[in-house]
Scaffold this motif. Structure first.
Motif, PDB file in Angstrom:
ATOM      1  N   LYS A 128       0.928  -1.125   0.179  1.00 34.31           N
ATOM      2  CA  LYS A 128      -0.025  -0.118   0.016  1.00 34.31           C
ATOM      3  C   LYS A 128       0.849   1.286   0.042  1.00 34.31           C
ATOM      4  O   LYS A 128       0.587   2.089  -0.697  1.00 34.31           O
ATOM      5  N   CYS A 129       1.750   1.374   1.032  1.00 33.10           N
ATOM      6  CA  CYS A 129       2.732   2.446   0.891  1.00 33.10           C
ATOM      7  C   CYS A 129       4.172   2.143   1.673  1.00 33.10           C
ATOM      8  O   CYS A 129       4.011   2.120   2.827  1.00 33.10           O
ATOM      9  N   GLU A 130       5.056   1.974   1.012  1.00 33.10           N
ATOM     10  CA  GLU A 130       6.272   1.321   1.651  1.00 33.10           C
ATOM     11  C   GLU A 130       6.782   2.213   2.536  1.00 33.10           C
ATOM     12  O   GLU A 130       7.369   1.726   3.676  1.00 33.10           O
ATOM     13  N   ARG A 174       7.104   6.683  -1.622  1.00 33.00           N
ATOM     14  CA  ARG A 174       5.837   7.080  -1.037  1.00 33.00           C
ATOM     15  C   ARG A 174       4.614   6.955  -1.837  1.00 33.00           C
ATOM     16  O   ARG A 174       4.902   7.168  -3.013  1.00 33.00           O
ATOM     17  N   CYS A 175       3.451   6.571  -1.234  1.00 38.48           N
ATOM     18  CA  CYS A 175       2.437   6.637  -2.144  1.00 38.48           C
ATOM     19  C   CYS A 175       1.770   8.109  -2.420  1.00 38.48           C
ATOM     20  O   CYS A 175       1.077   8.336  -3.476  1.00 38.48           O
ATOM     21  N   GLY A 176       1.842   8.925  -1.404  1.00 40.89           N
ATOM     22  CA  GLY A 176       1.617  10.153  -1.679  1.00 40.89           C
ATOM     23  C   GLY A 176       0.274  10.593  -1.226  1.00 40.89           C
ATOM     24  O   GLY A 176      -0.407  11.792  -1.094  1.00 40.89           O
ATOM     25  N   GLY A 177      -0.713   9.384  -1.108  1.00 39.44           N
ATOM     26  CA  GLY A 177      -1.948   9.840  -0.643  1.00 39.44           C
ATOM     27  C   GLY A 177      -2.393   9.244   0.860  1.00 39.44           C
ATOM     28  O   GLY A 177      -3.590   9.657   1.180  1.00 39.44           O
ATOM     29  N   CYS A 178      -1.595   8.646   1.397  1.00 44.38           N
ATOM     30  CA  CYS A 178      -1.873   8.038   2.733  1.00 44.38           C
ATOM     31  C   CYS A 178      -1.885   8.977   3.757  1.00 44.38           C
ATOM     32  O   CYS A 178      -1.145   9.971   3.771  1.00 44.38           O
ATOM     33  N   ASP A 179      -2.409   8.858   5.213  1.00 49.13           N
ATOM     34  CA  ASP A 179      -2.083   9.519   6.324  1.00 49.13           C
ATOM     35  C   ASP A 179      -0.579   9.784   6.631  1.00 49.13           C
ATOM     36  O   ASP A 179      -0.402  11.163   6.890  1.00 49.13           O
ATOM     37  N   TYR A 180       0.195   8.906   6.386  1.00 49.44           N
ATOM     38  CA  TYR A 180       1.712   9.168   6.630  1.00 49.44           C
ATOM     39  C   TYR A 180       2.244  10.214   5.679  1.00 49.44           C
ATOM     40  O   TYR A 180       2.907  11.011   6.058  1.00 49.44           O
ATOM     41  N   CYS A 181       1.907   9.775   4.351  1.00 50.71           N
ATOM     42  CA  CYS A 181       2.570  10.843   3.538  1.00 50.71           C
ATOM     43  C   CYS A 181       1.649  12.124   3.440  1.00 50.71           C
ATOM     44  O   CYS A 181       2.481  13.097   3.253  1.00 50.71           O
ATOM     45  N   LYS A 182       0.461  12.316   3.855  1.00 49.56           N
ATOM     46  CA  LYS A 182       0.031  13.709   4.306  1.00 49.56           C
ATOM     47  C   LYS A 182       0.770  14.363   5.498  1.00 49.56           C
ATOM     48  O   LYS A 182       1.253  15.565   5.297  1.00 49.56           O
TER      49      LYS A 182
HETATM   50 ZN   LIG Z   1       1.723   6.888   1.796  1.00 48.05          ZN
END
Ligand SMILES: [Zn+2]
Length: 264
Positions: free
Chosen positions: A28-30, A233-241
């Motif tokens: 989902k997001c590394e 980075r996926c760019g869209g998950c909570d961590y990326c935000k």
């Molecule tokens: Zn992410």
């Protein structure tokens, strides 16, 4: 050190072994998966997750321990909060069905380890019937299909939540330990006001592609875990935000969909 139910999710063992949900998190997001592992941005424990854990604890026979460790599930009067009273109803619904009970009557939380693509894996089987089958308990919102925004398509809930992948990993690790390819079943209960139940058999042919994906990506995820390559980075998950750093204004002309910012 030997894996047991106490240390199964310890940081040390999460670092040493890959597991089905850890693999799913990396897919989902590394960057978020790594931040969860190294403790810089731990996954949030939501009520929905905790209700699932409550049902798991019932079947493990550890509900009293669970209640003691999670005082937040009680009201100030010491009664169960509404969603956990509902969890009790969910359990009672499943217990009322003979077939459900039979599938959930195997050995509980049986741990196996093995290797996939040379990477150490650990699994914990909810209800293990030696020589017969592997049963995993799932407490889900409902059995409806789920919108997959990334691929712009609807997927059935089994595929959407990565259960095919989990089934493939479990079947393979049990095979490595016992020499037997055992059928995989999901004992599913919904959290709907009127809970639904089902025992779902996943034919082996649906697990072939899932295992290939696990074999393909496990070495990469393991290298990320051990700092050998940088995570994407996926760019869209909570961590990326949470960790997003603005560099230049976003040009409105490039905005076509609600997800437009994700790839910036
Ligand atoms: Zn992410």
């Amino acid at each position: 050190m030997e894996l047991n139910n106490e240390n199964y999710f310890s940081t040390e063992n999460q670092m040493q072994y890959m597991g089905a949900s850890q693999f799913g998190a990396f897919l989902k997001c590394e960057a978020a998966a790594l931040a969860d592992l190294d403790g810089t941005y731990p996954r949030k424990v939501t009520d929905a997750l905790l209700v699932g854990s409550y049902v798991d604890a019932y079947y493990e026979g550890t509900l009293d321990k669970f209640k003691a460790e999670h005082p937040e599930i009680l009201t100030q009067k010491g009664e169960l909060k509404a969603q956990y009273k509902h969890a009790d109803e969910i359990i009672q619904r499943a217990e009322r069905d003979e077939m459900f009970k039979k599938y959930m009557s195997g050995e509980k939380q049986v741990i196996f380890t093995g290797k996939i693509a040379g990477i150490p894996y650990k699994i914990k089987v909810d209800s293990y019937h030696p020589d017969k089958c592997i049963v995993d308990l799932k407490c889900v919102k409902d059995f409806d299909s789920v919108w997959d925004g990334k691929n712009k398509t609807r997927k059935n809930f089994i595929e959407h939540w990565g259960y095919l992948r989990q089934a493939a990993i479990y079947q393979e690790i049990v095979r490595q330990n016992t020499g037997k390819v055992l059928p995989f079943y999901i004992a599913a209960i919904t959290k709907e006001p009127e809970p639904n139940i089902e025992i779902i058999y996943i034919p082996d042919e649906y697990l072939v592609d899932a295992l290939k994906q696990v074999e393909e990506f496990s070495p990469r995820f393991n290298m990320i875990k051990h700092g050998e390559i940088k995570p994407e980075r996926c760019g869209g998950c909570d961590y990326c935000k949470f960790t997003k750093v603005l560099k230049e204004p976003f040009n409105y002309a490039d905005m076509t969909t609600a997800e437009a910012f994700e790839d910036v």
